[in-house]
Design a protein around this motif. Structure first.
Motif, PDB file in Angstrom:
ATOM      1  N   LYS A   8       0.803  -1.224   0.000  1.00 35.80           N
ATOM      2  CA  LYS A   8       0.000   0.000   0.000  1.00 35.80           C
ATOM      3  C   LYS A   8       0.843   1.286   0.000  1.00 35.80           C
ATOM      4  O   LYS A   8       0.357   2.335  -0.418  1.00 35.80           O
ATOM      5  CB  LYS A   8      -0.928   0.026   1.217  1.00 35.80           C
ATOM      6  N   VAL A   9       2.064   1.181   0.476  1.00 33.37           N
ATOM      7  CA  VAL A   9       2.877   2.393   0.610  1.00 33.37           C
ATOM      8  C   VAL A   9       4.175   2.294  -0.182  1.00 33.37           C
ATOM      9  O   VAL A   9       4.418   3.057  -1.118  1.00 33.37           O
ATOM     10  CB  VAL A   9       3.189   2.676   2.096  1.00 33.37           C
ATOM     11  N   THR A  28       5.274   4.239  -3.701  1.00 31.76           N
ATOM     12  CA  THR A  28       6.353   5.230  -3.705  1.00 31.76           C
ATOM     13  C   THR A  28       7.359   4.921  -4.803  1.00 31.76           C
ATOM     14  O   THR A  28       7.756   5.788  -5.580  1.00 31.76           O
ATOM     15  CB  THR A  28       7.060   5.249  -2.339  1.00 31.76           C
ATOM     16  N   TRP A  56       2.783   5.473   7.702  1.00 35.85           N
ATOM     17  CA  TRP A  56       1.993   6.703   7.747  1.00 35.85           C
ATOM     18  C   TRP A  56       2.814   7.886   7.252  1.00 35.85           C
ATOM     19  O   TRP A  56       2.338   8.699   6.442  1.00 35.85           O
ATOM     20  CB  TRP A  56       1.509   6.957   9.174  1.00 35.85           C
ATOM     21  N   SER A  64       3.295   7.699   3.499  1.00 32.63           N
ATOM     22  CA  SER A  64       2.066   7.982   2.756  1.00 32.63           C
ATOM     23  C   SER A  64       1.762   9.478   2.716  1.00 32.63           C
ATOM     24  O   SER A  64       1.034   9.945   1.841  1.00 32.63           O
ATOM     25  CB  SER A  64       0.884   7.237   3.389  1.00 32.63           C
TER      26      SER A  64
END
Length: 525
Positions: free
Chosen positions: A18-19, A23, A84, A87
């Protein structure tokens, strides 16, 4: 303890897919899905993972030592905090999740499943999977290449057929720099003759033009302007085979993108492909007279004679002279050496002396295409719009003047912009403030060019914010700090924050060459 280890497993999986993978895909997209260049970026931008890998390794060690559950909870929390923070990172050019990007992302995620599943039993494999993520993207892109090529070929054929059916007058523009500006000036002036189609922004590839032709080209368009970028010898030939230009403009041959080409001679050969195609098919090309010093252009001028129209301050078919106008613009005069055209004088509201040649090239081609525009020409040039991010003035009452030159990528334009900064700051009675990360893709000329730029800035700037100074050490070292206030910053965001804390309405701020995320700052992932 087993539950906590599985919690770390799930947290790491979420972080990876997800991250972390998104990236890395953002940077891969910025490198135009070029695997070789992307591998180089892994080291220069530090895209390898450090923080999450260290947390996982520490967690593995603690598990082996039968650490208290609270320690593992802290490790899981640390992974969450890392995810976090990543993101929330603000990309200047965020990931565009196109269909191609989505396919690469999904396949790369699938390729990472096997090594990551091993971490369910041996947590150390989570680190392996994280470090393999950039290579999974490269592999996914390679595996999808044949499929992607079939899609591209289909769209290219559709665009080529549409262009052939509508058959507008086609104009190709290339050069090491200035081509986007010339395109915009030419399009605005030619609108006085008939509707003009041109690609938005800096679109200058076959696929970019294909997308615009399929979506925007109409029967009403009588002129089609194609900006043509080159990534090596043969690039312009391919664009010419696609667009089949009747007319051409070559703005300059310079050291921009030397890193890609290897030498100025290679750049000259690549840019000359447009003139060779146009003139070889009976058309006419307008070129900056300065590029005749390069052998390919000298040979083409000798071969095609009057079909290659040179424009310059002297020893050219069309002689250019210019005087500064109030507010930073220009009054430009053109004289045809052979007397084939009456002398022309017009105003240009754009900043920077490099725009004198840009406008001259556009006007000469315009009058070649439609001589009847001669009488109306001063009206059209006087109202030419500022080109976004190309020495664009951003003004508001009671605020400092901002000069946005974010897209500049060459030594000549840099020097011209800094000189303009100095003149406007002197006129307003404020400071000349420069913010720059330097110039990119200079290859072996990197240090030499930046040392020359430093000398120019010493003469024209009061304060200089250097973005990522380690990338342009010769520029930073060449600045005279007894004359110039030098501030080193990690990013444009940091520079803007510092400027906002110490600015007056009389000051002028030049943002020169806003590089992509890949070149602006190193990351700590």
């Amino acid at each position: 303890m087993i539950i906590l280890s599985k919690l770390i497993f799930l947290g790491t999986l979420g972080y990876l897919l997800k991250v972390r993978l998104r990236t890395l895909l953002a940077y891969f997209q910025q490198e135009e899905y070029d695997g070789a260049r992307y591998i180089g970026a892994l080291q220069t931008v530090r895209l390898y993972d450090v923080r999450a890998s260290v947390v996982i390794l520490v967690a593995v060690g603690l598990l082996m030592l039968n650490a208290p559950a609270i320690v593992l909870l802290i490790a899981a929390g640390a992974l969450g905090a890392i995810a976090w923070m990543e993101s929330k990172y603000r990309f200047k050019k965020p990931l565009a999740m196109t269909e191609r990007a989505r396919r690469i992302y999904m396949l790369a995620a699938a390729l990472l499943v096997l090594p990551f599943l091993f971490s369910f039993y041996w947590t150390i494999f989570a680190v392996v999977a994280i470090q393999l993520a950039p290579f999974a993207l490269i592999a996914a892109n390679q595996m999808l290449a044949p499929f992607q090529q079939r899609i591209n070929d289909k769209y290219i054929v559709e665009a080529r057929e549409k262009l052939a059916r509508m058959d507008p007058t086609r104009i190709g523009i290339t050069g090491s720099f200035g081509k986007t500006t010339v395109k915009h000036i030419l399009a605005e002036i030619l609108e006085g003759s008939a509707p003009v189609f041109y690609s938005r922004g800096s679109i200058n590839t076959v696929l970019g033009l294909t997308r615009h032709i399929r979506g925007r080209l109409q029967w009403s368009h009588k002129y089609f302007i194609a900006e043509m970028g080159a990534y090596g010898e043969g690039s312009i030939d391919r664009l010419c085979a696609f667009a089949q230009p009747n007319l051409g403009i070559v703005t300059a041959v310079g050291d921009a993108h030397t890193e890609r080409f290897g030498s100025i001679d290679a750049i000259a050969r690549a840019k000359s492909e447009l003139v060779a195609y146009v003139c070889g098919n009976g058309g006419t090309s307008v070129i900056n007279a300065e590029i005749l010093r390069h052998a390919p252009f000298a040979r083409l001028k000798e071969k095609y004679g009057a079909r290659v129209i040179t424009v310059g301050a002297e020893n050219a078919d069309v002689i250019v002279n210019a005087q500064p106008a109030a507010g930073g613009g220009w009054v430009i005069g053109l004289h045809w050496a052979d007397g084939s055209q009456a002398d022309v004088s017009f105003e240009l509201p754009l900043l920077g002396d490099h725009n004198v040649m840009n406008a001259a090239l556009a006007v000469v081609l315009t009058l070649h295409v439609d001589p009847d525009l001669l009488d109306d020409l001063p009206h059209f040039t006087k109202t030419v719009s500022q080109i976004p991010h190309r020495l664009q003035k951003v003004e508001s009452a009671g605020a400092p003047l901002i000069l946005d030159d974010a897209y500049n990528a060459n030594e000549l334009g840099f020097k011209s912009a800094v000189a303009t900064l100095h003149d406007l700051a002197k006129e307003r009675g404020g400071r000349a403030i420069l913010v720059t990360p330097g110039v990119a893709e200079l290859g072996l000329e990197h240090d030499t060019v930046h040392a020359r730029l430093a000398k120019t800035c010493n003469a024209f700037c009061d304060t200089i914010y250097i973005v990522n100074p380690n990338r342009i050490r010769s520029f930073a070292d060449g600045l005279d700090q007894t004359r110039v206030n030098v501030v080193e910053v990690a990013s444009f965001f940091e520079a803007r924050a510092k400027i906002d804390a110490n600015i007056t309405p009389q000051d002028v701020v030049l943002y020169e060459n806003d590089l992509p995320d890949l070149l602006e700052e190193q990351r700590f992932l």
